[in-house]
Design an enzyme around this catalytic site. Structure first.
Site, PDB file in Angstrom:
ATOM      1  N   SER A 101       0.804  -1.221   0.000  1.00  0.00           N
ATOM      2  CA  SER A 101       0.000   0.000   0.000  1.00  0.00           C
ATOM      3  C   SER A 101       0.837   1.271   0.000  1.00  0.00           C
ATOM      4  O   SER A 101       1.914   1.325   0.607  1.00  0.00           O
ATOM      5  CB  SER A 101      -0.879  -0.017   1.252  1.00  0.00           C
ATOM      6  OG  SER A 101      -1.425   1.255   1.488  1.00  0.00           O
TER       7      SER A 101
ATOM      8  N   GLU B 250       0.187   3.615   1.762  1.00  0.00           N
ATOM      9  CA  GLU B 250       0.264   4.026   3.172  1.00  0.00           C
ATOM     10  C   GLU B 250       1.661   3.779   3.740  1.00  0.00           C
ATOM     11  O   GLU B 250       2.031   4.367   4.753  1.00  0.00           O
ATOM     12  CB  GLU B 250      -0.752   3.251   4.010  1.00  0.00           C
ATOM     13  CG  GLU B 250      -2.127   3.867   4.040  1.00  0.00           C
ATOM     14  CD  GLU B 250      -2.196   5.197   4.787  1.00  0.00           C
ATOM     15  OE1 GLU B 250      -1.806   5.235   5.966  1.00  0.00           O
ATOM     16  OE2 GLU B 250      -2.626   6.181   4.183  1.00  0.00           O
TER      17      GLU B 250
ATOM     18  N   TYR C  67      -1.549   0.237  10.696  1.00  0.00           N
ATOM     19  CA  TYR C  67      -1.825  -0.403   9.396  1.00  0.00           C
ATOM     20  C   TYR C  67      -0.606  -0.264   8.476  1.00  0.00           C
ATOM     21  O   TYR C  67      -0.144  -1.242   7.885  1.00  0.00           O
ATOM     22  CB  TYR C  67      -3.061   0.241   8.754  1.00  0.00           C
ATOM     23  CG  TYR C  67      -3.279  -0.152   7.302  1.00  0.00           C
ATOM     24  CD1 TYR C  67      -3.922  -1.344   6.967  1.00  0.00           C
ATOM     25  CD2 TYR C  67      -2.840   0.666   6.264  1.00  0.00           C
ATOM     26  CE1 TYR C  67      -4.115  -1.702   5.639  1.00  0.00           C
ATOM     27  CE2 TYR C  67      -3.034   0.316   4.934  1.00  0.00           C
ATOM     28  CZ  TYR C  67      -3.671  -0.868   4.627  1.00  0.00           C
ATOM     29  OH  TYR C  67      -3.862  -1.224   3.311  1.00  0.00           O
TER      30      TYR C  67
HETATM   31  P1  NAP Z   1     -11.520  -4.460   1.838  1.00  0.00           P
HETATM   32  O1  NAP Z   1     -12.657  -4.136   0.936  1.00  0.00           O
HETATM   33  O2  NAP Z   1     -11.483  -3.902   3.211  1.00  0.00           O
HETATM   34  O3  NAP Z   1     -11.420  -6.055   1.915  1.00  0.00           O
HETATM   35  C1  NAP Z   1     -10.621  -6.686   2.872  1.00  0.00           C
HETATM   36  C2  NAP Z   1     -10.812  -8.182   2.735  1.00  0.00           C
HETATM   37  O4  NAP Z   1     -10.005  -8.830   3.728  1.00  0.00           O
HETATM   38  C3  NAP Z   1     -12.269  -8.649   2.994  1.00  0.00           C
HETATM   39  O5  NAP Z   1     -12.557  -9.715   2.130  1.00  0.00           O
HETATM   40  C4  NAP Z   1     -12.193  -9.136   4.421  1.00  0.00           C
HETATM   41  O6  NAP Z   1     -13.181 -10.112   4.744  1.00  0.00           O
HETATM   42  C5  NAP Z   1     -10.810  -9.773   4.417  1.00  0.00           C
HETATM   43  N1  NAP Z   1     -10.288  -9.992   5.754  1.00  0.00           N
HETATM   44  C6  NAP Z   1     -10.288  -9.153   6.811  1.00  0.00           C
HETATM   45  N2  NAP Z   1      -9.752  -9.724   7.888  1.00  0.00           N
HETATM   46  C7  NAP Z   1      -9.413 -10.979   7.512  1.00  0.00           C
HETATM   47  C8  NAP Z   1      -8.847 -12.088   8.186  1.00  0.00           C
HETATM   48  N3  NAP Z   1      -8.540 -12.032   9.488  1.00  0.00           N
HETATM   49  N4  NAP Z   1      -8.652 -13.228   7.503  1.00  0.00           N
HETATM   50  C9  NAP Z   1      -8.990 -13.321   6.197  1.00  0.00           C
HETATM   51  N5  NAP Z   1      -9.545 -12.310   5.500  1.00  0.00           N
HETATM   52  C10 NAP Z   1      -9.754 -11.154   6.156  1.00  0.00           C
HETATM   53  O7  NAP Z   1     -10.137  -4.036   1.149  1.00  0.00           O
HETATM   54  P2  NAP Z   1      -9.819  -3.688  -0.382  1.00  0.00           P
HETATM   55  O8  NAP Z   1     -10.026  -2.235  -0.575  1.00  0.00           O
HETATM   56  O9  NAP Z   1     -10.468  -4.660  -1.280  1.00  0.00           O
HETATM   57  O10 NAP Z   1      -8.245  -3.909  -0.405  1.00  0.00           O
HETATM   58  C11 NAP Z   1      -7.689  -5.188  -0.703  1.00  0.00           C
HETATM   59  C12 NAP Z   1      -6.270  -5.259  -0.150  1.00  0.00           C
HETATM   60  O11 NAP Z   1      -5.469  -4.226  -0.733  1.00  0.00           O
HETATM   61  C13 NAP Z   1      -6.150  -5.057   1.342  1.00  0.00           C
HETATM   62  O12 NAP Z   1      -5.065  -5.838   1.793  1.00  0.00           O
HETATM   63  C14 NAP Z   1      -5.803  -3.582   1.498  1.00  0.00           C
HETATM   64  O13 NAP Z   1      -5.106  -3.366   2.709  1.00  0.00           O
HETATM   65  C15 NAP Z   1      -4.917  -3.395   0.281  1.00  0.00           C
HETATM   66  N6  NAP Z   1      -4.894  -2.051  -0.311  1.00  0.00           N
HETATM   67  C16 NAP Z   1      -6.049  -1.413  -0.612  1.00  0.00           C
HETATM   68  C17 NAP Z   1      -6.024  -0.172  -1.219  1.00  0.00           C
HETATM   69  C18 NAP Z   1      -7.285   0.561  -1.576  1.00  0.00           C
HETATM   70  O14 NAP Z   1      -7.208   1.776  -1.816  1.00  0.00           O
HETATM   71  N7  NAP Z   1      -8.423  -0.118  -1.675  1.00  0.00           N
HETATM   72  C19 NAP Z   1      -4.781   0.416  -1.528  1.00  0.00           C
HETATM   73  C20 NAP Z   1      -3.616  -0.290  -1.228  1.00  0.00           C
HETATM   74  C21 NAP Z   1      -3.674  -1.525  -0.632  1.00  0.00           C
HETATM   75  P3  NAP Z   1     -14.658  -9.696   5.288  1.00  0.00           P
HETATM   76  O15 NAP Z   1     -15.460  -9.353   4.059  1.00  0.00           O
HETATM   77  O16 NAP Z   1     -15.119 -10.912   5.978  1.00  0.00           O
HETATM   78  O17 NAP Z   1     -14.464  -8.504   6.194  1.00  0.00           O
HETATM   79  O1  G4F Z   2     -10.648   6.767   2.656  1.00  0.00           O
HETATM   80  P1  G4F Z   2      -9.643   6.676   3.743  1.00  0.00           P
HETATM   81  O2  G4F Z   2     -10.049   6.036   5.009  1.00  0.00           O
HETATM   82  O3  G4F Z   2      -8.387   5.955   3.094  1.00  0.00           O
HETATM   83  P2  G4F Z   2      -6.849   5.870   3.534  1.00  0.00           P
HETATM   84  O4  G4F Z   2      -6.638   6.170   4.958  1.00  0.00           O
HETATM   85  O5  G4F Z   2      -6.073   6.694   2.558  1.00  0.00           O
HETATM   86  O6  G4F Z   2      -6.546   4.315   3.310  1.00  0.00           O
HETATM   87  C1  G4F Z   2      -6.998   3.625   2.154  1.00  0.00           C
HETATM   88  O7  G4F Z   2      -6.033   3.722   1.153  1.00  0.00           O
HETATM   89  C2  G4F Z   2      -4.777   3.079   1.461  1.00  0.00           C
HETATM   90  C3  G4F Z   2      -3.855   3.312   0.259  1.00  0.00           C
HETATM   91  O8  G4F Z   2      -3.139   4.500   0.437  1.00  0.00           O
HETATM   92  C4  G4F Z   2      -5.046   1.618   1.684  1.00  0.00           C
HETATM   93  F1  G4F Z   2      -3.874   0.972   1.918  1.00  0.00           F
HETATM   94  C5  G4F Z   2      -5.986   1.443   2.852  1.00  0.00           C
HETATM   95  O9  G4F Z   2      -6.281   0.059   3.019  1.00  0.00           O
HETATM   96  C6  G4F Z   2      -7.286   2.186   2.550  1.00  0.00           C
HETATM   97  O10 G4F Z   2      -7.919   1.535   1.472  1.00  0.00           O
HETATM   98  O11 G4F Z   2      -9.107   8.138   4.104  1.00  0.00           O
HETATM   99  C7  G4F Z   2      -8.598   9.018   3.109  1.00  0.00           C
HETATM  100  C8  G4F Z   2      -8.379  10.390   3.722  1.00  0.00           C
HETATM  101  C9  G4F Z   2      -7.565  10.363   5.025  1.00  0.00           C
HETATM  102  O12 G4F Z   2      -6.607  11.380   4.984  1.00  0.00           O
HETATM  103  C10 G4F Z   2      -8.585  10.660   6.116  1.00  0.00           C
HETATM  104  O13 G4F Z   2      -8.060  11.352   7.252  1.00  0.00           O
HETATM  105  O14 G4F Z   2      -9.655  10.943   4.075  1.00  0.00           O
HETATM  106  C11 G4F Z   2      -9.549  11.552   5.348  1.00  0.00           C
HETATM  107  N1  G4F Z   2     -10.886  11.601   5.959  1.00  0.00           N
HETATM  108  C12 G4F Z   2     -11.538  12.755   6.296  1.00  0.00           C
HETATM  109  N2  G4F Z   2     -12.713  12.464   6.862  1.00  0.00           N
HETATM  110  C13 G4F Z   2     -11.662  10.553   6.288  1.00  0.00           C
HETATM  111  C14 G4F Z   2     -12.820  11.089   6.872  1.00  0.00           C
HETATM  112  N3  G4F Z   2     -11.481   9.217   6.148  1.00  0.00           N
HETATM  113  C15 G4F Z   2     -12.477   8.405   6.568  1.00  0.00           C
HETATM  114  N4  G4F Z   2     -12.340   7.069   6.417  1.00  0.00           N
HETATM  115  N5  G4F Z   2     -13.626   8.888   7.171  1.00  0.00           N
HETATM  116  C16 G4F Z   2     -13.841  10.227   7.343  1.00  0.00           C
HETATM  117  O15 G4F Z   2     -14.864  10.651   7.874  1.00  0.00           O
END
Ligand code: NAP
Ligand code: G4F
Length: 335
Positions: A130, A132, A154
């Site tokens: 990520s 992050e 995280y």
């Molecule tokens: P998500 O929608 O939050 O999905 C997370 C998945 O992980 C869900 O299927 C969840 O299952 C499963 N999970 C949670 N805890 C678990 C456990 N203990 N054992 C097995 N499975 C578990 O996340 P996403 O946005 O699709 O992201 C996919 C991956 O990419 C994650 O690893 C995230 O950290 C990473 N990532 C995401 C982003 C982004 O912007 N979306 C960016 C960079 C990296 P349940 O449905 O049962 O909760």
């Molecule tokens: O949507 P966010 O919660 O995403 P964040 O923290 O960037 O993380 C996501 O992206 C990562 C990749 O860079 C992934 F690895 C991670 O698993 C996840 O998918 O927050 C985005 C921004 C932050 O700066 C947060 O402080 O939005 C700001 N924010 C402002 N108000 C909020 C809120 N975020 C959330 N979730 N909820 C709010 O009310």
């Protein structure tokens, strides 16, 4: 027929990836968690069509914090490719449950890698790393060589998973890749991430079922792309000639405020009349600016994002408006 094992198949990315792999002719195995309520909503449309289970999509119970379930899955399935997408993926929540986040998002990866090694198998391995990890950024834009400086439990857990993936590639000659993905969104995005929280609220406010929206830091900047584009990059990494690590991003950054304005404008709403700031959504340490340079992925994999920021937010607002209208219609019919 190639076999792929996907952890996190019920999540946003897992559901898009499973669909994509099925179209590529794979047999797809997904690890799902036991939950007291249904958690397969995102993959239901591809699991049963309609009432006939898809013979190429199999779901098995397991958990990233349960090594025996991972060992069993890998030994019995013997997958050609493994995509480790499972994680406690919410940054704000990771401050509330840091140990659990470290266990699942960090140690879960070594449990999976050890299960592969102990089974004596050599599947290709994708780790969902990520942006992050860049945290308090040491370079703008961020690229593969930018040092990490995580700002949350995280982010720190993802740094561990990143390096253990590199280590297993070097120590055991495993075809293991890190995709360093910047934020990617879609109508399937979890409802507590900021984009989806905003698009869903905008739809509900437009339809008169919600009045206010409570948010945290509006100044944070993110490089937001479309999940459907990003999961293709995961697959492309595992089809390359050699394993490597890649940044996947759009190269554009926007503030949360800009995103908010775009979403509300789409529905002719003035966000200033509805948005209130609540301290509880602030993080103890914030990632202020993310913007990625995906030129290595473009050069070596031929990957490029297709959906632009404005198109993405429009897609999400429109999907939430349609879903909310459908929900309200269902409520009306039940009465
Ligand atoms: P998500 O929608 O939050 O999905 C997370 C998945 O992980 C869900 O299927 C969840 O299952 C499963 N999970 C949670 N805890 C678990 C456990 N203990 N054992 C097995 N499975 C578990 O996340 P996403 O946005 O699709 O992201 C996919 C991956 O990419 C994650 O690893 C995230 O950290 C990473 N990532 C995401 C982003 C982004 O912007 N979306 C960016 C960079 C990296 P349940 O449905 O049962 O909760
Ligand atoms: O949507 P966010 O919660 O995403 P964040 O923290 O960037 O993380 C996501 O992206 C990562 C990749 O860079 C992934 F690895 C991670 O698993 C996840 O998918 O927050 C985005 C921004 C932050 O700066 C947060 O402080 O939005 C700001 N924010 C402002 N108000 C909020 C809120 N975020 C959330 N979730 N909820 C709010 O009310």
């Amino acid at each position: 027929m190639k076999k792929a094992l996907v952890t996190g198949i019920t999540g946003q990315d897992g559901s898009y990836l499973a669909e994509f792999l099925l179209t590529k002719g794979y047999e797809v195995y997904g690890i799902i968690r036991r939950s007291s309520s249904f958690n397969t909503g995102r993959i239901d449309p591809i699991y049963e069509d309609p009432h006939v289970p898809n013979p190429r999509l199999r779901l098995i119970y397991g958990d990233l914090n349960d090594a025996s379930s991972l060992n069993h899955a890998i030994r019995t399935i013997q997958p050609d490719e493994i995509y480790n997408l499972g994680a406690q993926s919410h940054v704000r929540v990771s401050f509330d449950i840091p140990e659990y986040t470290g266990d699942v998002t960090g140690l879960g990866t070594i449990r999976l890698l050890e299960a592969i090694r102990e089974a004596g198998l050599k599947p290709k391995f994708y780790q969902a790393s990520s942006s992050e990890m860049f945290g308090k950024v040491l370079e703008v834009p961020q690229r593969e060589s930018t040092p990490f400086y995580p700002r949350s439990p995280y982010g720190a857990a993802k740094v561990y998973s990143y390096w253990i993936t590199v280590n297993y590639r070097e120590a055991y000659n495993l075809f293991a890749c890190n995709g360093i993905l910047f934020n990617h969104e879609s109508p399937r995005r979890g409802e507590t991430f900021v984009t989806r929280k905003i698009t869903k609220a905008a739809a509900r406010i437009k339809l008169g079922v919600q009045k206010d929206l409570y948010l945290g830091n509006l100044d944070a900047k993110r490089d937001w792309g479309f999940a459907g584009d990003y999961i293709q990059a995961m697959w492309m990494m595992l089809q390359a000639d050699k394993p490597d690590d890649y940044v996947i991003a759009t190269g554009e950054t926007h503030t949360v405020r800009e995103m908010l304005e775009l979403a509300f404008n789409r529905l002719q709403l003035d966000w200033k009349k509805h948005v209130k700031i609540d301290e509880k959504y602030y993080r103890p340490t914030e990632v202020d600016l993310l913007i990625g340079d995906a030129s290595k992925a473009k050069r070596e994999l031929g990957w490029e994002p297709k959906v632009h920021f404005e198109e993405l937010i429009t897609m999400m607002v429109d999907a939430d408006l349609a879903a909310e209208k459908e929900r309200l219609e269902g409520v009306r019919l039940k009465r």
